[in-house]
Design an enzyme around this catalytic site. Structure first.
Site, PDB file in Angstrom:
ATOM      1  N   GLU A 340       0.815  -1.227   0.000  1.00  0.00           N
ATOM      2  CA  GLU A 340       0.000   0.000   0.000  1.00  0.00           C
ATOM      3  C   GLU A 340       0.844   1.272   0.000  1.00  0.00           C
ATOM      4  O   GLU A 340       0.531   2.214   0.724  1.00  0.00           O
ATOM      5  CB  GLU A 340      -0.924   0.006   1.238  1.00  0.00           C
ATOM      6  CG  GLU A 340      -1.871  -1.166   1.268  1.00  0.00           C
ATOM      7  CD  GLU A 340      -2.676  -1.250   2.565  1.00  0.00           C
ATOM      8  OE1 GLU A 340      -3.863  -1.525   2.491  1.00  0.00           O
ATOM      9  OE2 GLU A 340      -2.102  -1.062   3.653  1.00  0.00           O
TER      10      GLU A 340
HETATM   11  C1  TNX Z   1      -4.399  -4.081   4.826  1.00  0.00           C
HETATM   12  S1  TNX Z   1      -2.718  -6.384   4.294  1.00  0.00           S
HETATM   13  C2  TNX Z   1      -3.105  -3.819   5.240  1.00  0.00           C
HETATM   14  C3  TNX Z   1      -2.865  -3.426   6.636  1.00  0.00           C
HETATM   15  C4  TNX Z   1      -4.131  -3.309   7.413  1.00  0.00           C
HETATM   16  C5  TNX Z   1      -5.048  -4.458   7.050  1.00  0.00           C
HETATM   17  C6  TNX Z   1      -6.292  -4.531   7.865  1.00  0.00           C
HETATM   18  C7  TNX Z   1      -1.686  -5.316   4.104  1.00  0.00           C
HETATM   19  C8  TNX Z   1      -0.476  -5.758   3.495  1.00  0.00           C
HETATM   20  N1  TNX Z   1      -1.990  -4.058   4.479  1.00  0.00           N
HETATM   21  O1  TNX Z   1      -2.144  -2.221   6.682  1.00  0.00           O
HETATM   22  O2  TNX Z   1      -3.824  -3.341   8.760  1.00  0.00           O
HETATM   23  O3  TNX Z   1      -5.390  -4.330   5.702  1.00  0.00           O
HETATM   24  O4  TNX Z   1      -7.015  -5.698   7.612  1.00  0.00           O
END
Ligand code: TNX
Length: 526
Positions: A340
């Site tokens: 992300e």
């Molecule tokens: C996505 S999964 C994220 C996390 C959040 C999570 C909550 C991922 C690699 N990144 O930053 O905590 O969703 O479910």
């Protein structure tokens, strides 16, 4: 009169003795309740189980014998007696075997084991006389002990209190995947050393061999870095919701690593980058492109922060962090996050990840990153942890990298079970216990096969979880199912059979004082 009383007393004695005999003799002479190893509810389900319908009885005369001359095996022996004694109240002793152990003994041995059992496989043979646990490697003995813990039961066939039985038969067992993990996010909410140790203990019962610690994120930096002390002094000082946060000193982190290693569990440290870095950016202005430190962040948004990929100081920072953490981490992996990174341009992200891989390699570790790292040029020994994008998974294997399977719709144990679950999120799915069990890593992504996959991991993000009780509630009863997906061949997995085994574990959770979700889809045993 006296004679009469005497006669009466005599008769009474006979009656009393007869009642006692009826009560005691049939109990001790009657054949033992048919104990059935195949029905004992082991999770993960072993590869082969052959039941022979008898049982080994554990009592205060039972002794655990281990191969002589190995401190490591002796330590495993002590671990077994600690487990046995604390659940039975017995005082079983451990001894190094000087000669062939006799009746009433439990033997842990590395000799004579089939080397095809691999690192973690074991053979458990139980007869009326003896329990023999053998493995090619110490980790296999440790895994086999978890099977013993799960199948031991109170002896209900005897009036004698304080005796326990292990059903007889043979189990030959080894894992399908070499990596079976859980991730714990200690950044969104901080969890102290004692909580982490509890989690490690729970993992060990289900033969999980890896705990991935998500040590940094926007909301907190949780591990002491001696060369960059403000990361924890400032960056560790809060958490989601504005609580006081916290961090592990290097000594505390090493203590966790050792506690895990004693249970044959590897710690994978994660420092998330270049995004999810607000805590670091708030602690050191020079890591920001504009040279200005943002405020600490206590919300739950994602995708707004980025290390400055163009500044040389960023790579000096990463080098120091990777060097210090790698020196404390005996396991092979260093997790670089990489997810992300919406605040990083893709043309900056790619060279950044490439450079970070070199740093990790320089300190002798193998890279794991969330699936987005497949956009970069992966090293052949790098691992992409697939949580969202099938396209990224295919990009990773096309580069010869391996896959760690954590599909959010199945394996994310921070997701709510259903709409009424008081904790957790649901952006990926509501995940009931059967949903989290009913999938196969080797067929989940078309084009990604078993050969591409190192294993499975269940991530526990903690935006909504503030205490150990909350973690337990989200782990149980889903985590045992994920453990089975990683250990047991797909051909032996089936929810309609599994749910009855899982149903038996409610009692184990209760005995361990675990706060669990009593899913209506599981036919819990009373
Ligand atoms: C996505 S999964 C994220 C996390 C959040 C999570 C909550 C991922 C690699 N990144 O930053 O905590 O969703 O479910």
């Amino acid at each position: 009169m006296n004679v009469l009383i005497h006669k009466l007393m005599k008769n009474l004695r006979i009656i009393v003795l007869t009642i006692a005999a009826v009560m005691i003799i049939p109990a001790s002479c009657k054949p033992k309740e048919p104990t059935d190893l195949a029905m004992s509810g082991i999770i993960p389900r072993p590869v082969t189980v052959t039941a022979t319908g008898e049982a080994f009885t554990l009592n205060s005369r039972t002794t655990v014998f281990v191969d002589a001359g190995s401190d490591e095996i002796l330590k495993i022996g002590y671990y077994l007696v600690d487990q046995l004694n604390s659940s039975t109240g017995l005082e079983i002793a451990v001894q190094e075997a000087q000669e062939e152990p006799g009746k009433g003994s439990i033997l842990l041995t590395l000799s004579g084991a089939d080397h095809n059992l691999g690192e973690e496989g074991y053979v458990l043979t139980v007869t009326r006389q003896q329990v023999n646990l053998s493995a090619a490697k110490p980790a296999g003995l440790f895994r086999g002990i978890q099977t013993i813990r799960q199948i031991m039961e109170k002896d209900t066939s005897s009036e004698k209190t304080g005796s326990f039985v292990i059903p007889s038969g043979t189990i030959t067992d080894h894992p399908e995947y070499s990596y079976r993990g859980m991730m714990l996010d200690v950044s969104r909410h901080f969890f102290g050393v004692e909580d982490v140790k509890k989690v490690i203990e729970y993992l060990s019962l289900y033969k999980i061999n890896t705990l991935h610690l998500h040590l940094s994120d926007d909301q907190g930096w949780r591990i002491e870095i001696k060369t960059w002390p403000n990361l924890t002094a400032h960056g560790g000082s809060t958490q989601v919701g504005g609580g006081e946060g916290g961090f592990y000193t290097q000594e505390q982190y090493s203590d966790i690593v050792k506690f895990a290693a004693d249970r044959y569990i590897t710690i994978v440290p994660e420092i998330d980058m270049p995004g999810h870095t607000n805590a670091a950016l708030a602690s050191y202005p020079e890591l920001n492109c504009d040279g200005k430190a943002p405020e600490l962040y206590t919300g739950t948004e994602v995708g707004f922060s980025s290390l400055c990929t163009k500044k040389e100081i960023t790579y000096k920072f990463i080098d120091d962090v990777v060097r210090e953490i790698s020196a404390l981490t005996p396991g092979p992996f260093f997790h670089v996050g990489g997810d992300e990174s919406h605040a990083t341009k893709v043309e900056d992200y790619i060279p950044f990840i490439n450079r970070v891989q070199d740093i990790v390699e320089k300190y002798g570790k193998q890279v794991i990153g969330w699936d987005e790292i497949a956009l970069a040029s992966l090293k052949p020994n790098s691992v992409a942890q697939c949580w969202a994008s099938e396209e990224n998974a295919l990009k990773a294997i096309a580069q010869g990298a391996k896959i760690l399977m954590s599909p959010a719709k199945k394996a994310y144990i921070d997701m709510q079970y259903d709409k009424s679950t008081p904790l957790g999120l649901h952006w990926a799915a509501y995940i009931e216990v059967d949903d989290s069990y009913n999938w196969d890593p080797a067929t989940y992504i078309p084009g990604v096969t078993k050969e591409n996959i190192i294993g499975v991991e269940a991530p526990m993000w903690t935006e909504t979880l503030t205490k150990l009780d909350d973690i337990e509630y989200m782990m149980f009863p889903r985590l045992p199912g994920i453990a089975e997906i990683g250990w047991t061949p797909a051909s032996l997995r089936n929810w309609d059979e599994y749910k009855f085994r899982l149903a038996k574990h409610g009692k184990i959770f209760e005995a361990m004082d675990i706060n669990y979700y009593r899913s209506p889809r599981v036919p819990w045993e009373e």
